[in-house]
Design a protein around this motif. Structure first.
Motif, PDB file in Angstrom:
ATOM      1  N   LYS A  82       5.802  -6.311  -5.965  1.00 49.22           N
ATOM      2  CA  LYS A  82       4.779  -5.334  -5.576  1.00 49.22           C
ATOM      3  C   LYS A  82       4.599  -4.268  -6.645  1.00 49.22           C
ATOM      4  O   LYS A  82       3.479  -3.836  -6.938  1.00 49.22           O
ATOM      5  CB  LYS A  82       5.161  -4.692  -4.246  1.00 49.22           C
ATOM      6  CG  LYS A  82       5.092  -5.652  -3.064  1.00 49.22           C
ATOM      7  CD  LYS A  82       5.530  -4.962  -1.778  1.00 49.22           C
ATOM      8  CE  LYS A  82       5.466  -5.926  -0.593  1.00 49.22           C
ATOM      9  NZ  LYS A  82       5.962  -5.287   0.659  1.00 49.22           N
ATOM     10  N   ASP A 109       1.098  -3.847  -9.365  1.00 45.97           N
ATOM     11  CA  ASP A 109       0.302  -2.630  -9.285  1.00 45.97           C
ATOM     12  C   ASP A 109      -0.528  -2.478 -10.559  1.00 45.97           C
ATOM     13  O   ASP A 109      -0.015  -2.649 -11.666  1.00 45.97           O
ATOM     14  CB  ASP A 109       1.245  -1.429  -9.125  1.00 45.97           C
ATOM     15  CG  ASP A 109       0.516  -0.114  -9.223  1.00 45.97           C
ATOM     16  OD1 ASP A 109      -0.328   0.163  -8.352  1.00 45.97           O
ATOM     17  OD2 ASP A 109       0.781   0.647 -10.176  1.00 45.97           O
ATOM     18  N   ARG A 149      15.724   2.796  -0.279  1.00 45.15           N
ATOM     19  CA  ARG A 149      14.557   1.973  -0.585  1.00 45.15           C
ATOM     20  C   ARG A 149      14.394   1.825  -2.090  1.00 45.15           C
ATOM     21  O   ARG A 149      14.545   2.787  -2.836  1.00 45.15           O
ATOM     22  CB  ARG A 149      13.295   2.600   0.013  1.00 45.15           C
ATOM     23  CG  ARG A 149      12.059   1.731  -0.148  1.00 45.15           C
ATOM     24  CD  ARG A 149      10.815   2.402   0.386  1.00 45.15           C
ATOM     25  NE  ARG A 149       9.686   1.489   0.333  1.00 45.15           N
ATOM     26  CZ  ARG A 149       8.413   1.831   0.548  1.00 45.15           C
ATOM     27  NH1 ARG A 149       8.121   3.103   0.839  1.00 45.15           N
ATOM     28  NH2 ARG A 149       7.434   0.944   0.471  1.00 45.15           N
ATOM     29  N   TRP A 184       4.961   3.565  -4.583  1.00 44.25           N
ATOM     30  CA  TRP A 184       5.297   4.360  -3.396  1.00 44.25           C
ATOM     31  C   TRP A 184       6.331   5.455  -3.685  1.00 44.25           C
ATOM     32  O   TRP A 184       6.604   6.279  -2.830  1.00 44.25           O
ATOM     33  CB  TRP A 184       5.817   3.452  -2.289  1.00 44.25           C
ATOM     34  CG  TRP A 184       6.957   2.569  -2.708  1.00 44.25           C
ATOM     35  CD1 TRP A 184       8.298   2.856  -2.667  1.00 44.25           C
ATOM     36  CD2 TRP A 184       6.855   1.241  -3.237  1.00 44.25           C
ATOM     37  NE1 TRP A 184       9.033   1.808  -3.149  1.00 44.25           N
ATOM     38  CE2 TRP A 184       8.179   0.796  -3.498  1.00 44.25           C
ATOM     39  CE3 TRP A 184       5.790   0.385  -3.507  1.00 44.25           C
ATOM     40  CZ2 TRP A 184       8.441  -0.467  -4.016  1.00 44.25           C
ATOM     41  CZ3 TRP A 184       6.053  -0.873  -4.024  1.00 44.25           C
ATOM     42  CH2 TRP A 184       7.371  -1.290  -4.277  1.00 44.25           C
ATOM     43  N   ALA A 185       6.890   5.470  -4.910  1.00 43.90           N
ATOM     44  CA  ALA A 185       7.910   6.467  -5.252  1.00 43.90           C
ATOM     45  C   ALA A 185       7.406   7.489  -6.263  1.00 43.90           C
ATOM     46  O   ALA A 185       8.175   8.338  -6.707  1.00 43.90           O
ATOM     47  CB  ALA A 185       9.160   5.771  -5.792  1.00 43.90           C
TER      48      ALA A 185
END
Length: 205
Positions: free
Chosen positions: A27, A31, A75, A100-101
């Motif tokens: 994922k 990106d 995560r 997402w981070a």
């Protein structure tokens, strides 16, 4: 040879990659912002690429380098890597931060943690590079204690365009020398030969 450690820094844990990270690696590498700043990654990036990267990490450690998965609150949040130090004690470094981070200081915290760790284990100098266009990645390195270096001309044949890079440096007290080896292959193994590189694109759209 660098020890296969687990590094704790604030909310982050840096540990050797595991096969359970593969789905998150896919994922991250699929990106579009990651792909923009890491043009040698396979596109599309597939599960076999991620599993191959994770499985090759053992050989990187055995060869004197280091590869870490960055985790935040358990995560997966990205990857950070170091090349085996050359005969001057110089190691190249780079990282990728998952979409997402981004925007929470993951890049600067990971950069500080891995460079501190490397210098504590005998590396004399750590060199980090990023594309000048990736402003957010460059900002992330300076708070990590990496002073700005000079822009160096570079090229990416796969990208078919010239890129300028900004090199950041940290070194042990009294450390000297220049140089740097090739960073361990980027995820998928087709980025071998790049020194450093990053895809922490906080705010870079």
């Amino acid at each position: 040879m660098l020890p296969r450690d687990v590094i704790s820094s604030g909310a982050l844990i840096l540990r050797p990659p595991a096969e359970g990270d593969a789905e998150a690696v896919v994922k991250m590498c699929d990106d579009p912002v990651t792909a923009r700043f890491m043009p040698l990654l396979p596109q599309p990036y597939e599960m076999d690429d991620a599993l191959g990267y994770v499985r090759r990490s053992a050989a990187v450690w055995e060869g004197g380098g280091a590869q870490f998965a960055i985790t935040e609150g358990g995560r997966f949040a990205g990857l950070v890597w170091l090349s085996a130090p050359d005969h001057w004690g110089v190691s190249g470094a780079g990282f990728m931060v998952a979409p997402w981070a981004r925007g929470r200081g993951v890049a600067s915290t990971a950069a500080r943690a891995v460079t501190d760790w490397a210098l504590d284990h005998g590396v004399r100098r750590v060199e980090l590079q990023a594309e000048v266009e990736n402003v957010a990645s460059l900002r992330g390195r300076v708070p990590g204690g990496v002073p700005r270096g000079g822009a160096a001309a570079g090229g990416q044949a796969a990208a078919r365009r010239a890129l300028r890079r900004l090199c950041g440096v940290r070194q042990a007290p009294g450390g000297g020398g220049a140089g740097g080896g090739a960073v361990p292959a980027s995820a998928g193994g087709r980025g071998a030969g790049r020194r450093g590189g990053a895809a922490d694109a906080d705010g870079a759209r």
